[in-house]
Design an enzyme around this catalytic site. Sequence first.
Site, PDB file in Angstrom:
ATOM      1  N   LYS A 111       0.819  -1.218   0.000  1.00 24.13           N
ATOM      2  CA  LYS A 111       0.000   0.000   0.000  1.00 24.13           C
ATOM      3  C   LYS A 111       0.849   1.262   0.000  1.00 24.13           C
ATOM      4  CE  LYS A 111      -4.253  -1.884   1.764  1.00 24.13           C
ATOM      5  NZ  LYS A 111      -5.197  -1.978   2.863  1.00 24.13           N
ATOM      6  N   LYS A 193      -5.919 -12.610  -5.754  1.00 26.51           N
ATOM      7  CA  LYS A 193      -6.914 -12.829  -4.705  1.00 26.51           C
ATOM      8  C   LYS A 193      -8.176 -12.018  -5.015  1.00 26.51           C
ATOM      9  CE  LYS A 193      -6.906 -10.376  -1.028  1.00 26.51           C
ATOM     10  NZ  LYS A 193      -6.675  -9.626   0.223  1.00 26.51           N
ATOM     11  N   LYS A 196     -11.886  -6.418  -3.022  1.00 26.93           N
ATOM     12  CA  LYS A 196     -12.705  -5.246  -3.341  1.00 26.93           C
ATOM     13  C   LYS A 196     -11.913  -4.260  -4.191  1.00 26.93           C
ATOM     14  CE  LYS A 196     -14.086  -5.896   1.288  1.00 26.93           C
ATOM     15  NZ  LYS A 196     -13.846  -5.494   2.657  1.00 26.93           N
TER      16      LYS A 196
END
Length: 330
Positions: A111, A193, A196
């Site tokens: 991130k 994976k 969202k």
Amino acid sequence: MPRIFSGIQPTGQLHIGNWLGAVRNWVELQHKYEAIYCVVDLHAITERYDASALPRRTREMAIGLLASGIDPAKAILFVQSHVPEHTTLQWFFTAIAPLGELERMTQFKDKSGKHESIPAGILMYPVLQAADILLYLADLVPVGEDQVQHLEFSRELARRWNTEFSRASPYFPEPKALLTPARRILGLDGQAKMSKSLGNTIGILETPEQVWQKLRPARTDPARVTKSDPGNPDVCNLYTLHKHFSPPETQTMVAEQCRTAGWGCLDCKRLLAEGMEVALKPIRERAVELEAAPLEVDRVLAEGAEKARAIARRTIADVKERMGFMPGAN
Ligand code: TYM
């Protein structure tokens, strides 16, 4: 009775990866354990987010969980920001959280790369997650595989804190991850994976038409170019989903038809869509009822927060005492 705790971010609609990897298990476990489940809105602000949409998304996530079968008579369900003790304990933990380990976390590395100026919240994310779990002295944490590293960090933090402040008798249990066979569901691209943020999901509240529009082009065994090529179900992502959604006879038949090129992938996908509809229809119907009763949902969450807070306050009082804070009004 051992206590379990788990959380989910309100960053988008509950998808079948969340459901298979975690939430379906939460529903089962509420019958066996003292269960506490949380919509972790404080974690959701560590990424760029829309403040005006956060209340709606938080309620929607709670509705998804209730519709999936979380029963407020059995489990505590609440919103993280309604229990301020989470951030209090997080701050106490910053006294012992090792910076080097936080910087080595996979999620931090992934991130932080996306930001020019890295928000400190991304670094502190696992400390807040450890506080979530340890605030309730939880023994077990039902999660998907992507959370295992954060769980290890929580165990390490519990150990360090016990050594530093509660050596004679360890205060915090070392929480263990509880995984299911669906610990890592891939997205419809069959590569990453299901997530969202990657847009490769099927939402648990999507209609059969929406699900079909996504399943139709979804990736299968790449070696199957035409209908007459035999395929290998073991490398087909959709066969994995069959294992979670279809009855055993269907799974056997689908595998056989794939290996012998008896069917095309679309036939197999149609059966998968049927299996998914059997599982998801009751959840969708219940969600519609809950959406029509937002005040009832808010009441459930307020009651959940009250129960959670009663436990959380006791932990904070114990922790303050052991960490040497001067007694005073709380
Ligand atoms: P979150 O919101 O990303 O996901 C919620 C749960 O769903 C699981 N999951 C999956 N399982 C299998 N396959 C997938 N593709 C998949 N995608 C998601 C996750 O592993 C998780 O169990 N950091 C956490 C939230 C959190 C938390 C906590 C969890 C905050 N505090 C304390 C447990 C305990 C997260 O972002 O989950």
